[in-house]
Design an enzyme around this catalytic site. Structure first.
Site, PDB file in Angstrom:
ATOM      1  N   HIS A 229       0.881  -1.180   0.012  1.00 30.95           N
ATOM      2  CA  HIS A 229      -0.051  -0.018  -0.048  1.00 30.95           C
ATOM      3  C   HIS A 229       0.731   1.185  -0.021  1.00 30.95           C
ATOM      4  O   HIS A 229       2.155   1.110   0.217  1.00 30.95           O
ATOM      5  CB  HIS A 229      -1.026   0.031   1.124  1.00 30.95           C
ATOM      6  CG  HIS A 229      -0.283   0.204   2.432  1.00 30.95           C
ATOM      7  ND1 HIS A 229      -1.265   0.482   3.471  1.00 30.95           N
ATOM      8  CD2 HIS A 229       0.764   0.332   3.107  1.00 30.95           C
ATOM      9  CE1 HIS A 229      -0.445   0.776   4.686  1.00 30.95           C
ATOM     10  NE2 HIS A 229       1.021   0.595   4.188  1.00 30.95           N
TER      11      HIS A 229
ATOM     12  N   CYS B  93       5.724   5.794   4.821  1.00 34.94           N
ATOM     13  CA  CYS B  93       4.526   5.125   4.258  1.00 34.94           C
ATOM     14  C   CYS B  93       3.963   5.858   3.112  1.00 34.94           C
ATOM     15  O   CYS B  93       3.115   5.398   2.401  1.00 34.94           O
ATOM     16  CB  CYS B  93       3.319   4.938   5.531  1.00 34.94           C
ATOM     17  SG  CYS B  93       4.184   3.687   6.709  1.00 34.94           S
TER      18      CYS B  93
ATOM     19  N   HIS C  88       4.932  -0.015  -0.260  1.00 33.54           N
ATOM     20  CA  HIS C  88       5.830  -0.886   0.592  1.00 33.54           C
ATOM     21  C   HIS C  88       4.725  -1.839   1.114  1.00 33.54           C
ATOM     22  O   HIS C  88       3.418  -1.757   0.898  1.00 33.54           O
ATOM     23  CB  HIS C  88       6.574  -0.192   1.849  1.00 33.54           C
ATOM     24  CG  HIS C  88       5.230   0.394   2.825  1.00 33.54           C
ATOM     25  ND1 HIS C  88       4.705   1.483   2.521  1.00 33.54           N
ATOM     26  CD2 HIS C  88       4.804  -0.067   3.743  1.00 33.54           C
ATOM     27  CE1 HIS C  88       3.981   1.995   3.465  1.00 33.54           C
ATOM     28  NE2 HIS C  88       3.789   0.814   4.161  1.00 33.54           N
TER      29      HIS C  88
ATOM     30  N   HIS D 201       3.205  -5.059   3.780  1.00 32.55           N
ATOM     31  CA  HIS D 201       2.780  -5.621   5.124  1.00 32.55           C
ATOM     32  C   HIS D 201       2.457  -7.172   5.113  1.00 32.55           C
ATOM     33  O   HIS D 201       1.814  -7.466   4.119  1.00 32.55           O
ATOM     34  CB  HIS D 201       1.942  -4.929   5.942  1.00 32.55           C
ATOM     35  CG  HIS D 201       2.270  -3.535   5.967  1.00 32.55           C
ATOM     36  ND1 HIS D 201       3.255  -3.298   7.198  1.00 32.55           N
ATOM     37  CD2 HIS D 201       2.065  -2.408   5.595  1.00 32.55           C
ATOM     38  CE1 HIS D 201       3.236  -1.714   7.338  1.00 32.55           C
ATOM     39  NE2 HIS D 201       2.722  -1.250   6.342  1.00 32.55           N
TER      40      HIS D 201
ATOM     41  N   ASP E 167      -5.452 -10.165  -0.607  1.00 38.78           N
ATOM     42  CA  ASP E 167      -4.110 -10.965  -0.463  1.00 38.78           C
ATOM     43  C   ASP E 167      -3.329 -10.755  -1.769  1.00 38.78           C
ATOM     44  O   ASP E 167      -3.642 -11.011  -2.843  1.00 38.78           O
ATOM     45  CB  ASP E 167      -4.334 -12.362  -0.081  1.00 38.78           C
ATOM     46  CG  ASP E 167      -2.983 -13.022   0.282  1.00 38.78           C
ATOM     47  OD1 ASP E 167      -2.240 -12.419   0.866  1.00 38.78           O
ATOM     48  OD2 ASP E 167      -2.885 -14.220   0.062  1.00 38.78           O
ATOM     49  N   HIS E 168      -2.025 -10.540  -1.452  1.00 38.93           N
ATOM     50  CA  HIS E 168      -1.052 -10.336  -2.569  1.00 38.93           C
ATOM     51  C   HIS E 168      -1.633  -9.304  -3.700  1.00 38.93           C
ATOM     52  O   HIS E 168      -1.440  -9.501  -5.008  1.00 38.93           O
ATOM     53  CB  HIS E 168      -0.721 -11.633  -3.227  1.00 38.93           C
ATOM     54  CG  HIS E 168       0.392 -12.244  -2.404  1.00 38.93           C
ATOM     55  ND1 HIS E 168      -0.052 -13.113  -1.183  1.00 38.93           N
ATOM     56  CD2 HIS E 168       1.520 -12.709  -2.745  1.00 38.93           C
ATOM     57  CE1 HIS E 168       0.899 -13.452  -0.969  1.00 38.93           C
ATOM     58  NE2 HIS E 168       1.873 -13.309  -1.698  1.00 38.93           N
TER      59      HIS E 168
ATOM     60  N   GLU F 233      -0.444  -4.914  12.168  1.00 40.87           N
ATOM     61  CA  GLU F 233       0.301  -4.465  11.057  1.00 40.87           C
ATOM     62  C   GLU F 233       1.761  -4.533  11.003  1.00 40.87           C
ATOM     63  O   GLU F 233       2.422  -5.046   9.928  1.00 40.87           O
ATOM     64  CB  GLU F 233      -0.193  -2.902  10.994  1.00 40.87           C
ATOM     65  CG  GLU F 233       0.490  -2.142   9.509  1.00 40.87           C
ATOM     66  CD  GLU F 233       0.345  -0.904   9.640  1.00 40.87           C
ATOM     67  OE1 GLU F 233       0.663  -0.145  10.705  1.00 40.87           O
ATOM     68  OE2 GLU F 233       0.318  -0.023   8.586  1.00 40.87           O
TER      69      GLU F 233
HETATM   70 NI    NI Z   1       2.462   0.662   5.686  1.00 39.93          NI
END
Ligand code: NI
Length: 151
Positions: free
Chosen positions: A14, A33, A39, A41, A79-80, A128
Site C-alpha cells: 500500500h 509510508c 511498501h 505488510h 491478498d497479494h 500491521e
Molecule cells: Ni504501511
C-alpha cells in the site's frame, strides 16, 4: 454467549497518501509510508464472532463457514494485491490499517448478522507490524457500521 476468534494472514502493498494534502503535508503525516512506490505488510487478521452454543453441535459456528467467508470476502480480494491500485475498496480511501479494519468489518458483517440465533460478527483486529494493531468492533446492539442511535 461464547466468542470465537480465528486468525488469518494476508500480504499486501500500500501507499498512504491523501489526495487533499500537499506533497509536503503527506510526507509529514505518513512519513516513510508515503513512499511513492509503496511498501508491503504481512497482515495478521483476527476475526471474532459471538453467539450461543448450539445444543446440537456444541459449537458457536462451523469453522469451515467462517473460513469460507474470510476467503471469499477478504483473502480473495486483498491478498497479494497493491491495495491502492488493485482494489476498488481503496481506490479513493487511504489504506490505513484503521480503514482496513472497518472495510473488512463491513464486508463480513452481512455474512454474520446474528439473526435467528446464528453467530454475529463481533470484532475485526489487524496486526500491521510487531508494534501496531488496530481493532474495530460492533456496538453492543450489533447495529451495522456507522449507524448511531440518538435518544
Ligand atoms: Ni504501511
Amino acid at each position: 454467549m461464547v466468542q470465537l476468534t480465528r486468525r488469518y494472514h494476508f500480504s499486501a502493498a500500500h501507499r498512504l497518501h491523501c489526495n487533499f494534502l500537499s506533497t509536503e503535508e503527506n510526507v509529514r503525516l505518513y512519513g516513510k509510508c508515503n513512499h511513492a512506490n509503496g511498501h508491503g505488510h504481512d497482515y495478521e487478521l483476527e476475526v471474532t464472532v459471538e453467539g450461543c452454543v448450539s445444543p446440537a453441535t456444541g459449537m458457536v459456528l462451523d469453522l469451515s463457514v467462517l473460513d469460507a467467508a474470510i476467503r471469499e470476502e477478504v483473502l480473495d480480494r486483498f491478498d497479494h494485491t497493491h491495495l491502492n491500485l488493485d482494489t476498488e475498496t481503496f481506490r479513493n480511501l487511504p489504506p490505513t490499517t484503521e480503514n482496513l479494519c472497518m472495510e473488512i468489518y463491513k464486508l463480513l458483517q452481512p455474512r454474520f448478522p446474528g439473526k435467528n440465533g446464528d453467530a454475529r460478527l463481533k470484532r475485526v483486529r489487524i496486526r500491521e507490524t510487531r508494534s501496531n494493531f488496530f481493532e474495530y468492533e460492533a456496538n453492543e446492539t450489533g447495529e451495522s457500521v456507522g449507524t448511531r442511535r440518538s435518544k
